[in-house]
Design an enzyme around this catalytic site. Structure first.
Site, mmCIF file in Angstrom:
data_model
loop_
_atom_site.group_PDB
_atom_site.id
_atom_site.type_symbol
_atom_site.label_atom_id
_atom_site.label_comp_id
_atom_site.label_asym_id
_atom_site.label_seq_id
_atom_site.Cartn_x
_atom_site.Cartn_y
_atom_site.Cartn_z
ATOM 1 N N TRP A 192 11.086 -14.295 23.010
ATOM 2 C CA TRP A 192 12.344 -15.057 23.036
ATOM 3 C C TRP A 192 12.791 -15.554 21.653
ATOM 4 O O TRP A 192 11.988 -16.063 20.887
ATOM 5 C CB TRP A 192 12.150 -16.285 23.943
ATOM 6 N N ASN A 209 16.168 -17.971 19.867
ATOM 7 C CA ASN A 209 17.518 -18.559 19.892
ATOM 8 C C ASN A 209 18.005 -18.818 18.470
ATOM 9 O O ASN A 209 17.964 -17.868 17.674
ATOM 10 C CB ASN A 209 17.677 -19.720 20.876
ATOM 11 N N ASP A 210 18.491 -19.979 18.142
ATOM 12 C CA ASP A 210 19.269 -20.202 16.914
ATOM 13 C C ASP A 210 18.700 -19.574 15.633
ATOM 14 O O ASP A 210 17.490 -19.651 15.404
ATOM 15 C CB ASP A 210 19.344 -21.700 16.592
ATOM 16 N N GLN A 246 14.637 -19.684 15.846
ATOM 17 C CA GLN A 246 13.925 -20.341 16.938
ATOM 18 C C GLN A 246 13.223 -19.262 17.754
ATOM 19 O O GLN A 246 13.858 -18.320 18.248
ATOM 20 C CB GLN A 246 14.917 -21.104 17.825
ATOM 21 N N GLU A 271 25.272 -29.860 18.547
ATOM 22 C CA GLU A 271 24.033 -29.392 17.916
ATOM 23 C C GLU A 271 24.377 -28.518 16.704
ATOM 24 O O GLU A 271 25.497 -28.042 16.558
ATOM 25 C CB GLU A 271 23.240 -28.515 18.893
ATOM 26 N N TRP A 274 23.877 -20.466 26.336
ATOM 27 C CA TRP A 274 22.845 -21.187 27.101
ATOM 28 C C TRP A 274 23.062 -21.087 28.607
ATOM 29 O O TRP A 274 22.107 -21.193 29.380
ATOM 30 C CB TRP A 274 22.769 -22.652 26.666
HETATM 31 C C1 FRU Z 1 20.499 -25.207 20.055
HETATM 32 C C2 FRU Z 1 19.211 -25.977 20.210
HETATM 33 C C3 FRU Z 1 19.015 -26.897 19.031
HETATM 34 C C4 FRU Z 1 17.534 -27.095 19.000
HETATM 35 C C5 FRU Z 1 17.038 -25.736 19.419
HETATM 36 C C6 FRU Z 1 15.764 -25.754 20.197
HETATM 37 O O1 FRU Z 1 20.510 -23.971 20.657
HETATM 38 O O2 FRU Z 1 19.256 -26.704 21.411
HETATM 39 O O3 FRU Z 1 19.745 -28.077 19.119
HETATM 40 O O4 FRU Z 1 17.064 -27.462 17.738
HETATM 41 O O5 FRU Z 1 18.055 -25.165 20.206
HETATM 42 O O6 FRU Z 1 15.297 -24.461 20.435
#
Ligand code: FRU
Length: 701
Positions: A217, A219-220, A236, A395, A489
């Protein structure tokens, strides 16, 4: 049922393999000795357990419950999942007594991390002798208790959920007595097996011109920094699974923003600290003292996420980002808040200090801090709440100065500042997305040009989130480049395996003067053009579109290749034009695709001045009820001229309209064979149509 069954080894091993997703890679978990499964939670009720409260229901759960992120890693048909009716429910379960006749007790645990309120424990004579919790993740992982000193004694298992807030639930499965601890096959073995598999980075939906992690996985984007000829991309990352959890920083580097080399995980989750989003800078003056004057350090500024607290921390590298050390004085900025995250730091030359923008996420307030050494921070000012409502949070902010171009895209020599920030829900196309503000920043305070400005949307599609820009791009290059997470999300559990999520194409940013004021412009970085193969010559010479819904084939692709497509049209006031992207059909008749099966349709209507991307017929759309949809952007033409640039990849469409003034990004999951492009419309004349196949960044180096 709480029973003592001596499980035959092969089925149990096979089950574990299947659940953890290893069979596909031909990897078997090593199981050397007898496992006695005390409780599998695969029965129709909790026979053998005393159950109190309303968190557990009458029977084991069969997986994810309503409102919960995807539960992964349980074995067999059921598990204990105390998320019944959300986090607010509480309760307790107590097993029958059993005799410990092995060296270890192993169990799968997930959910909250709180040894006082949300836990599973081993109890002897009313006393806790061992405890396990989840790791704030819906992914169950093996916990092992060394019970040698308790061999022969009678014990019970107690599962407790006494918490009602975030992560106030527990997941438990496969309680087992075993002579050896049970461990899932290591991540390294899994990765090694994947790297030598025939499928390596070639799965049908694997993007070929976009960054993806090899497995698991993402993310950011995090820590984007240019240093000594390399663009660093951290992200992430869950090193252990294909759903969010165990957040750490994955890492890759590229010489050209296109070809990425996957590197080992840079910053690992440790103890109860997850490494949330943040940034990285080159500390040229060695203000932090982490490096030397001759070898300035790379410094990462990230959020330390702990249960109930988020604070900002540092890590540094003096070997070009290959290894990282967490600062002994962490955290460097802790204001005792639970939702305080995603620092973005830059050197502000006029005031000669570091500036951080960071989010009080739930309060929807951004804070600006200043520092001389990256270690001690002073509050300078705040911004917000502002922009779109309703939204649950704010965020991943970014703040930078951009050049202003005139309406025709020519430099004006002037600049303004952009403050970008992302909302976890409530964005223009639904779910998560980004908005931005245009103004000035004096090193202390961000002042919006129009304090009452409405939301300016970064992207009108659904899949562009948490973009952040690279730090330290050399002045003689001068570009401001960002990249975003191509996911949402709300619908993030995309149907791909063994990886999940992709980054967008890196985009160069500027501001443009428009009739409405200054607006953000995003263009794919020029490096993308180096991936172009010879222009596709099989175009039919359609010029005037007058057949309405009847299609003309533009590109027929027998097998998939990413495409870079440029289209310019003159559209009459009542005209329209559409493109079917990643279109499927059986056969070719008279230059047209017969038996049209599916397509992602991009359509511009001059009468409504709307550009829309329709993925209701784009292939696999049923994996989430919110996935299928039409995403629309307002778009007024200058002199009736529509300009489109489209980057098509195996599972994404990025549309840059009017030279990047309006952008739509959507993930799509076409069926095998759906590779064609068709065009149709009425009252429109094609002025330019160019298509290039793009070489894979993974294969065609
Ligand atoms: C945004 C977020 C951030 C956080 C991260 C955690 O997608 O929620 O705010 O740092 O992902 O994975």
């Amino acid at each position: 049922m709480f029973v003592r069954i001596l499980s035959a080894l092969p089925p149990f091993a096979a089950l574990r393999c299947a659940v953890l997703g290893f069979i596909a890679l031909g990897l078997a978990a090593t199981v050397c000795c007898a496992n006695e499964v005390l409780e599998s939670f695969d029965g129709v009720n909790y026979a053998g357990w005393q159950v109190r409260g309303d968190a557990f229901g009458d029977s084991p759960a069969t997986g994810t419950l309503p409102g919960q992120q995807e539960v992964q890693g349980f074995v067999g048909a059921g598990l204990v999942n105390s998320f019944l009716n959300g986090d607010r429910t509480t309760g307790e379960m107590l097993s029958e007594p059993f005799v410990i006749d092995a060296d270890h007790a192993a169990l799968l645990v997930g959910g909250g991390r709180d040894t006082e309120r949300v836990f599973v424990e081993l109890v002897i004579d009313g006393e806790r002798v061992a405890v396990a919790t989840g790791a704030e993740s819906e992914q169950l992982a093996w916990a092992n208790w060394d019970v040698r000193e308790h061999r022969g004694r009678t014990a019970r298992i107690r599962i407790v959920d006494n918490a009602t807030g975030g992560w106030g639930h527990l997941l438990v499965d496969a309680i087992t007595l075993t002579d050896e601890p049970i461990r899932a096959p290591g991540r390294d073995a899994l990765l090694a097996a994947y790297r030598t598999s025939a499928e390596y980075l070639r799965e049908p939906w694997r993007p070929q011109v976009h960054f993806t992690p090899e497995i698991h996985w993402m993310n950011d984007p995090n820590g984007l920094v240019y240093h000594r000829g390399e663009y660093h991309l951290f992200y992430q990352y869950n090193p252990f699974g294909i759903a969010w959890g165990h957040m750490s920083w994955g890492h890759a580097v590229s010489p050209d923003l296109m070809h990425w080399e996957h590197l080992p995980v840079a910053l690992w989750e440790e103890g109860d600290e997850m490494i949330f989003s943040g940034c990285a800078v080159v500390d040229r003056g060695n203000t932090s003292g982490f490096g030397t004057a001759d070898n300035p350090p790379l410094v990462a500024v990230y959020t330390s996420h702990r249960p109930g607290n988020q604070a900002q921390s540092l890590a540094y590298s003096t070997d070009d980002g290959r290894t990282w050390t967490k600062h002994a004085g962490n955290p460097v900025l802790d204001i005792g808040e639970a939702d305080f995250r995603d620092p973005k730091v830059f050197w502000h030359e006029p005031t000669e200090r570091w500036v951080m923008v960071v989010s009080l996420a739930v309060a929807k307030r951004l804070q600006f801090y200043g520092s001389d050494d990256l270690k001690s921070w002073k509050l300078l000012s705040e911004f917000g709440p502002a922009g779109a409502e309703p939204k649950p949070n704010w965020e991943c902010p970014d703040l930078f100065e951009l050049p202003i171009e005139d309406a025709r895209g020519r430099p004006t020599g002037r600049t303004a500042w952009v403050l970008e920030v992302d909302m976890g829900g409530g964005s223009v196309a639904g779910g998560s997305g980004g908005e931005y503000f245009v103004g000035d920043f004096d090193g202390q305070r961000f002042a919006c040009h129009d304090p009452s400005q409405p939301a300016y949307w970064v992207d009108y599609g659904r899949d562009f989130y948490a973009p952040v820009s690279w730090s330290d791009i050399p002045a003689d290059d001068g570009r401001r480049i960002w990249i975003g997470w191509m996911n949402n999300w709300e619908t993030h559990l995309l149907p791909t395996d063994p990886w999940r999520s992709a980054m967008s194409v890196p985009r160069t940013l500027s501001l443009r003067e428009t009739a409405d004021g200054l607006r953000l412009v995003q263009r794919p970085v020029r490096e993308l053009e180096a991936l172009r193969g010879p222009e596709v010559r099989q175009l039919e010479t359609v010029r005037v579109l007058d057949k309405g819904e009847e299609a003309s084939l533009v590109v027929q692709q027998p097998s998939f290749s990413p495409l870079d497509l440029v289209l310019e049209c003159e559209v009459q006031d009542d005209g329209f034009v559409w493109l079917d992207l990643l279109a499927g059909g059986d056969e070719l008749t008279d230059g047209e695709l017969a038996n049209d099966t599916e397509a992602t349709r991009l359509r511009y209507d001059a009468s409504t001045e709307r550009l829309s991307l329709d993925r209701t017929r784009s292939g696999e759309v049923d994996f989430h009820e919110k996935f299928a949809g039409v995403h629309t952007a307002p778009l007024t033409l200058d002199e009736r001229r529509l300009q489109l640039r489209i980057i098509l990849d195996a599972s994404s469409v990025e549309v840059f309209a009017q030279d990047g003034r309006v952008v739509l990004t959507d993930r799509v999951f076409p069926s095998p064979g759906s590779h064609h492009v068709r065009i149709g419309g009425a009252g429109a004349e094609i002025k330019k149509l160019q298509v290039w196949p793009l070489r894979s960044i993974w294969r065609d180096n």
